[in-house]
Design a protein around this motif. Structure first.
Motif, PDB file in Angstrom:
ATOM      1  N   ARG A 220       0.800  -1.227   0.000  1.00  0.00           N
ATOM      2  CA  ARG A 220       0.000   0.000   0.000  1.00  0.00           C
ATOM      3  C   ARG A 220       0.831   1.274   0.000  1.00  0.00           C
ATOM      4  O   ARG A 220       0.364   2.317  -0.459  1.00  0.00           O
ATOM      5  N   SER A 221       2.045   1.210   0.520  1.00  0.00           N
ATOM      6  CA  SER A 221       2.900   2.399   0.515  1.00  0.00           C
ATOM      7  C   SER A 221       3.718   2.519  -0.773  1.00  0.00           C
ATOM      8  O   SER A 221       4.462   3.489  -0.945  1.00  0.00           O
ATOM      9  N   LYS A 222       3.566   1.545  -1.664  1.00  0.00           N
ATOM     10  CA  LYS A 222       4.369   1.516  -2.894  1.00  0.00           C
ATOM     11  C   LYS A 222       3.563   1.828  -4.146  1.00  0.00           C
ATOM     12  O   LYS A 222       4.104   2.332  -5.132  1.00  0.00           O
ATOM     13  N   ALA A 223       2.289   1.498  -4.132  1.00  0.00           N
ATOM     14  CA  ALA A 223       1.463   1.662  -5.332  1.00  0.00           C
ATOM     15  C   ALA A 223      -0.008   1.670  -4.927  1.00  0.00           C
ATOM     16  O   ALA A 223      -0.351   1.436  -3.757  1.00  0.00           O
ATOM     17  N   LYS A 224      -0.865   1.937  -5.897  1.00  0.00           N
ATOM     18  CA  LYS A 224      -2.300   1.859  -5.654  1.00  0.00           C
ATOM     19  C   LYS A 224      -2.711   0.385  -5.661  1.00  0.00           C
ATOM     20  O   LYS A 224      -2.478  -0.333  -6.632  1.00  0.00           O
ATOM     21  N   VAL A 225      -3.306  -0.068  -4.569  1.00  0.00           N
ATOM     22  CA  VAL A 225      -3.681  -1.474  -4.432  1.00  0.00           C
ATOM     23  C   VAL A 225      -5.172  -1.640  -4.722  1.00  0.00           C
ATOM     24  O   VAL A 225      -6.007  -0.939  -4.141  1.00  0.00           O
ATOM     25  N   GLU A 226      -5.489  -2.543  -5.628  1.00  0.00           N
ATOM     26  CA  GLU A 226      -6.880  -2.833  -5.976  1.00  0.00           C
ATOM     27  C   GLU A 226      -7.198  -4.275  -5.583  1.00  0.00           C
ATOM     28  O   GLU A 226      -6.418  -5.188  -5.865  1.00  0.00           O
ATOM     29  N   HIS A 227      -8.347  -4.454  -4.942  1.00  0.00           N
ATOM     30  CA  HIS A 227      -8.743  -5.771  -4.433  1.00  0.00           C
ATOM     31  C   HIS A 227      -9.838  -6.368  -5.307  1.00  0.00           C
ATOM     32  O   HIS A 227     -10.930  -5.795  -5.416  1.00  0.00           O
ATOM     33  N   LEU A 228      -9.564  -7.517  -5.897  1.00  0.00           N
ATOM     34  CA  LEU A 228     -10.577  -8.207  -6.680  1.00  0.00           C
ATOM     35  C   LEU A 228     -11.557  -8.918  -5.756  1.00  0.00           C
ATOM     36  O   LEU A 228     -11.143  -9.501  -4.740  1.00  0.00           O
ATOM     37  N   PRO A 229     -12.832  -8.898  -6.088  1.00  0.00           N
ATOM     38  CA  PRO A 229     -13.813  -9.622  -5.268  1.00  0.00           C
ATOM     39  C   PRO A 229     -13.731 -11.131  -5.515  1.00  0.00           C
ATOM     40  O   PRO A 229     -13.073 -11.588  -6.459  1.00  0.00           O
ATOM     41  N   VAL A 230     -14.391 -11.885  -4.663  1.00  0.00           N
ATOM     42  CA  VAL A 230     -14.469 -13.336  -4.827  1.00  0.00           C
ATOM     43  C   VAL A 230     -15.924 -13.765  -4.775  1.00  0.00           C
ATOM     44  O   VAL A 230     -16.773 -13.074  -4.210  1.00  0.00           O
ATOM     45  N   ASN A 231     -16.214 -14.921  -5.364  1.00  0.00           N
ATOM     46  CA  ASN A 231     -17.579 -15.431  -5.327  1.00  0.00           C
ATOM     47  C   ASN A 231     -17.808 -16.249  -4.062  1.00  0.00           C
ATOM     48  O   ASN A 231     -16.945 -16.315  -3.178  1.00  0.00           O
ATOM     49  N   SER A 232     -18.940 -16.910  -3.979  1.00  0.00           N
ATOM     50  CA  SER A 232     -19.298 -17.654  -2.771  1.00  0.00           C
ATOM     51  C   SER A 232     -18.381 -18.841  -2.522  1.00  0.00           C
ATOM     52  O   SER A 232     -18.323 -19.362  -1.412  1.00  0.00           O
ATOM     53  N   GLN A 233     -17.661 -19.265  -3.550  1.00  0.00           N
ATOM     54  CA  GLN A 233     -16.731 -20.381  -3.409  1.00  0.00           C
ATOM     55  C   GLN A 233     -15.308 -19.908  -3.128  1.00  0.00           C
ATOM     56  O   GLN A 233     -14.375 -20.712  -3.083  1.00  0.00           O
ATOM     57  N   GLY A 234     -15.158 -18.587  -2.972  1.00  0.00           N
ATOM     58  CA  GLY A 234     -13.840 -18.046  -2.675  1.00  0.00           C
ATOM     59  C   GLY A 234     -12.928 -17.937  -3.881  1.00  0.00           C
ATOM     60  O   GLY A 234     -11.703 -17.855  -3.730  1.00  0.00           O
ATOM     61  N   GLN A 235     -13.482 -17.895  -5.083  1.00  0.00           N
ATOM     62  CA  GLN A 235     -12.701 -17.829  -6.321  1.00  0.00           C
ATOM     63  C   GLN A 235     -12.864 -16.461  -6.983  1.00  0.00           C
ATOM     64  O   GLN A 235     -13.916 -15.825  -6.872  1.00  0.00           O
ATOM     65  N   ILE A 236     -11.805 -16.022  -7.676  1.00  0.00           N
ATOM     66  CA  ILE A 236     -11.889 -14.761  -8.400  1.00  0.00           C
ATOM     67  C   ILE A 236     -12.386 -15.018  -9.820  1.00  0.00           C
ATOM     68  O   ILE A 236     -12.324 -16.131 -10.334  1.00  0.00           O
ATOM     69  N   ASP A 237     -12.872 -13.954 -10.462  1.00  0.00           N
ATOM     70  CA  ASP A 237     -13.307 -14.006 -11.854  1.00  0.00           C
ATOM     71  C   ASP A 237     -12.101 -13.644 -12.722  1.00  0.00           C
ATOM     72  O   ASP A 237     -11.613 -12.508 -12.679  1.00  0.00           O
ATOM     73  N   LEU A 238     -11.600 -14.600 -13.506  1.00  0.00           N
ATOM     74  CA  LEU A 238     -10.419 -14.353 -14.335  1.00  0.00           C
ATOM     75  C   LEU A 238     -10.683 -13.303 -15.402  1.00  0.00           C
ATOM     76  O   LEU A 238      -9.767 -12.568 -15.798  1.00  0.00           O
ATOM     77  N   GLN A 239     -11.911 -13.205 -15.869  1.00  0.00           N
ATOM     78  CA  GLN A 239     -12.240 -12.164 -16.847  1.00  0.00           C
ATOM     79  C   GLN A 239     -12.160 -10.778 -16.210  1.00  0.00           C
ATOM     80  O   GLN A 239     -11.684  -9.822 -16.832  1.00  0.00           O
ATOM     81  N   GLU A 240     -12.601 -10.703 -14.950  1.00  0.00           N
ATOM     82  CA  GLU A 240     -12.491  -9.433 -14.232  1.00  0.00           C
ATOM     83  C   GLU A 240     -11.026  -9.074 -14.000  1.00  0.00           C
ATOM     84  O   GLU A 240     -10.629  -7.911 -14.096  1.00  0.00           O
ATOM     85  N   LEU A 241     -10.204 -10.095 -13.712  1.00  0.00           N
ATOM     86  CA  LEU A 241      -8.772  -9.862 -13.550  1.00  0.00           C
ATOM     87  C   LEU A 241      -8.180  -9.271 -14.820  1.00  0.00           C
ATOM     88  O   LEU A 241      -7.410  -8.296 -14.764  1.00  0.00           O
ATOM     89  N   GLU A 242      -8.546  -9.828 -15.971  1.00  0.00           N
ATOM     90  CA  GLU A 242      -7.983  -9.322 -17.232  1.00  0.00           C
ATOM     91  C   GLU A 242      -8.461  -7.901 -17.506  1.00  0.00           C
ATOM     92  O   GLU A 242      -7.705  -7.075 -18.031  1.00  0.00           O
ATOM     93  N   ARG A 243      -9.694  -7.596 -17.135  1.00  0.00           N
ATOM     94  CA  ARG A 243     -10.176  -6.225 -17.318  1.00  0.00           C
ATOM     95  C   ARG A 243      -9.360  -5.251 -16.453  1.00  0.00           C
ATOM     96  O   ARG A 243      -9.020  -4.152 -16.879  1.00  0.00           O
ATOM     97  N   ARG A 244      -9.040  -5.677 -15.234  1.00  0.00           N
ATOM     98  CA  ARG A 244      -8.263  -4.824 -14.332  1.00  0.00           C
ATOM     99  C   ARG A 244      -6.817  -4.656 -14.821  1.00  0.00           C
ATOM    100  O   ARG A 244      -6.152  -3.690 -14.473  1.00  0.00           O
ATOM    101  N   LEU A 245      -6.335  -5.614 -15.586  1.00  0.00           N
ATOM    102  CA  LEU A 245      -4.965  -5.549 -16.098  1.00  0.00           C
ATOM    103  C   LEU A 245      -4.812  -4.595 -17.282  1.00  0.00           C
ATOM    104  O   LEU A 245      -3.689  -4.345 -17.736  1.00  0.00           O
ATOM    105  N   ASP A 246      -5.895  -4.061 -17.760  1.00  0.00           N
ATOM    106  CA  ASP A 246      -5.881  -3.133 -18.899  1.00  0.00           C
ATOM    107  C   ASP A 246      -4.895  -1.991 -18.625  1.00  0.00           C
ATOM    108  O   ASP A 246      -5.071  -1.212 -17.677  1.00  0.00           O
ATOM    109  N   PRO A 247      -3.842  -1.863 -19.447  1.00  0.00           N
ATOM    110  CA  PRO A 247      -2.811  -0.846 -19.193  1.00  0.00           C
ATOM    111  C   PRO A 247      -3.307   0.586 -19.329  1.00  0.00           C
ATOM    112  O   PRO A 247      -2.657   1.516 -18.845  1.00  0.00           O
TER     113      PRO A 247
END
Length: 563
Positions: A186-213
């Motif tokens: 947090r002191s080095k960069a802007k930290v973004e937290h991806l949500p998880v579903n009811s099974q505790g898994q992230i959405d890989l498509q959402e991850l790729e959207r967040r990776l947009d340069p």
């Protein structure tokens, strides 16, 4: 006939080897007894160690774990074998590793640059241990380094202070994270937290959207291998593939994953390669506080050391410094030598048992625990409660009991059942707020941390976390105890401590007076002084005795082979 001939041939060959070996032994004992003593001492230790860690059956067999089942007192004055289910916080040590460290202790000395026997010995073992740790997770010894740390927390801070960041850089992580794999960034960069579903898994498509340069460079994707609350295991190699596609580094907090599953970093040429893997020995039955960062040598070589001082430098003048190459530049001062040796030995024990065997054993226990807790109406499991989906989780199972504060549940389990669990928010408050569906802030180590909130939600949970030493009977006893608690059946009159928030039974406290402590003076053993004498007898004085010993060994070999 052919088999008999083959066995006879092997026996003859073996006999010849034994005879030759004992002739050589006799010669060595006579002319170089010091070398012979060292060699036989080391061989004996190797044989003892191999015997201690080799499995004798395909059925899962757990090596002895110190303190996993010792007797503990209960509220009614009786004693029971403790059931230790707090493995996600700290595991008990393997006896064979504890014994190994005791064997090393007489030779303990600082490493590197020392010219004494002990220093050279420890240096050799230390570097050997470094390679054992790296091999365990599939490192590239040319392109990666292993840097010992105290724990995963220190490892994540090391990385956050080593990886270079530019203004506007982002770090992507998840809401699953332990504070130690979230706060350092947090002191080095802007930290973004991806949500998880009811099974505790992230959405890989959402991850790729967040990776947009176009939204700013993502410098690091930092994610837990397995959640310390829900036990959910993330697809770290798929995540790494996406991270690398957009030029980000992949960092994995392996504290809860490495002890339970085989983790491989994969070759650098693999898109799913893990750039940095961090884990702790104290969560994998290692007796000392030690961990490791395994990752890219070039990243460490490009940065000044996180801590500076002895061992980190190549040259120093009054106005300049040239840093040593990694890993030396990243190991300021005397490292935890015994800790790294213990971690390497622990890894050898785990490999001897088999990580696949450990995984299968713990999956069976996790499925059993989920299945039985699901049958208790008042119990709510946080995260996935599906016994058929244990391939996507490890054995950290957190739950609440309706109408009973989590601190009280944990206290009753301890004082009335001898079951060690953990309760609270487990250093992952954002995830706990999500799982309990509350916006109220938690305060660790306070009464509010153990209370029931105004919204009716418990401010924490109880966690039973499995280790390789646990058994089906442990699960049965835990479920029986939780069933009684859910039905408000307990014996003690519990009061909540105003300062700590802990629930304590009235007029009862554990008595530790008979256990090791500091109230008594240490028993100091001083070796008796002996007259000074020659350290090595002349050859003619020792020849008769040693020759007799060598001949005796040779005669014994002939007798054993031809009787």
């Amino acid at each position: 006939m052919g088999d008999r001939f083959s066995i006879a041939s092997l026996t003859t060959a073996r006999t010849t080897q034994l005879i030759a070996k004992h002739f050589l032994t006799t010669f060595t004992l006579i002319f170089n007894p010091t070398k012979a003593t060292k060699e036989y001492s080391m061989l004996l230790k190797q044989r003892q160690s191999k015997k201690a860690i080799q499995s004798t059956s395909k059925i899962f067999q757990c090596p002895e774990v110190l303190g996993a089942q010792h007797s503990v007192p209960l509220l009614d004055g009786s004693y029971v074998q403790q059931i230790f289910l707090d493995n996600a916080a700290r595991t008990k040590p393997f006896r064979v590793v504890s014994d190994f460290i005791q064997q090393i202790e007489p030779y303990y000395s600082n490493i590197h640059r020392g010219t004494g026997f002990d220093s050279i010995f420890c240096t050799e073992r230390y570097e050997e241990a470094r390679h054992i740790v790296g091999d365990f997770v599939g490192w590239d010894c040319e392109r990666d380094v292993v840097i010992p740390v105290r724990n995963t927390t220190e490892g994540m801070n090391l990385l956050a202070n080593t990886i270079s960041f530019a203004p506007g850089d982002r770090v992507l992580t998840t809401i699953l994270e332990h504070h130690s794999s979230d706060l350092p960034w947090r002191s080095k960069a802007k930290v973004e937290h991806l949500p998880v579903n009811s099974q505790g898994q992230i959405d890989l498509q959402e991850l790729e959207r967040r990776l947009d340069p176009s939204k700013g460079r993502v410098r690091v994707v930092s994610m837990t291998g397995a959640s310390n609350i829900t036990g959910s295991v993330l697809p770290i190699h798929e995540i790494a593939t996406l991270a690398h596609k957009y030029g980000a580094l992949m960092v994995v907090d392996g504290a809860q994953l490495v002890p339970h599953r085989q983790v491989r970093m994969r070759p650098h040429s693999d898109a799913g390669h893990i750039d940095f893997l961090v884990f702790s020995g104290h969560k994998m039955n290692c007796p000392t506080g030690v961990g490791a960062v395994v990752g890219r040598r070039d990243i460490f070589a490009a940065a000044a050391p996180y801590q500076t001082g002895g061992g980190t430098i190549s040259t120093v003048t009054v106005d300049s410094v040239t840093w040593a190459a990694p890993p030396d530049r990243n190991e300021a001062g005397t490292p935890n030598i015994m800790g790294l040796l213990a971690l390497a030995r622990t890894i050898q024990v785990l490999e001897s048992v088999g990580m696949d065997a450990i995984d299968a054993h713990e999956r069976e226990l996790t499925a059993l625990l989920l299945e039985k807790l699901n049958r208790i109406p008042q119990v709510k499991i946080l995260g996935s409660s599906d016994p058929e989906a244990v391939e996507k989780r490890v054995g950290a199972v957190s739950f609440t009991v309706e109408g009973v504060p989590h601190g009280l549940v944990a206290a009753v389990l301890s004082y009335e059942w001898g079951i060690a669990v953990r309760n609270g928010t487990f250093c992952a408050q954002p995830l706990m707020k999500h799982l309990l569906n509350t916006n109220e802030d938690f305060i660790c180590g306070s009464k509010s941390d153990n209370a029931t909130s105004s919204s009716g939600n418990s401010s924490g949970a109880v966690r039973a976390s499995l280790g390789l030493h646990n058994t089906e009977q442990d699960i049965e006893t835990l479920v029986k105890a939780v069933t009684c608690i859910a039905q408000k059946q307990w014996k003690g009159n519990y009061e909540q401590d105003a300062a700590t928030g802990e629930y304590l039974p009235g007029n009862f406290r554990f008595d530790f007076s008979l256990l090791p402590g500091f109230s008594t003076d240490p028993m100091i053993h001083c070796p008796a002084s002996t007259p000074t004498r020659e350290r090595r007898l002349p050859l003619i004085d020792r020849l008769p005795l040693i020759t007799a010993g060598g001949i005796g060994a040779l005669v014994t070999t002939f007798w054993a082979c031809f009787r």
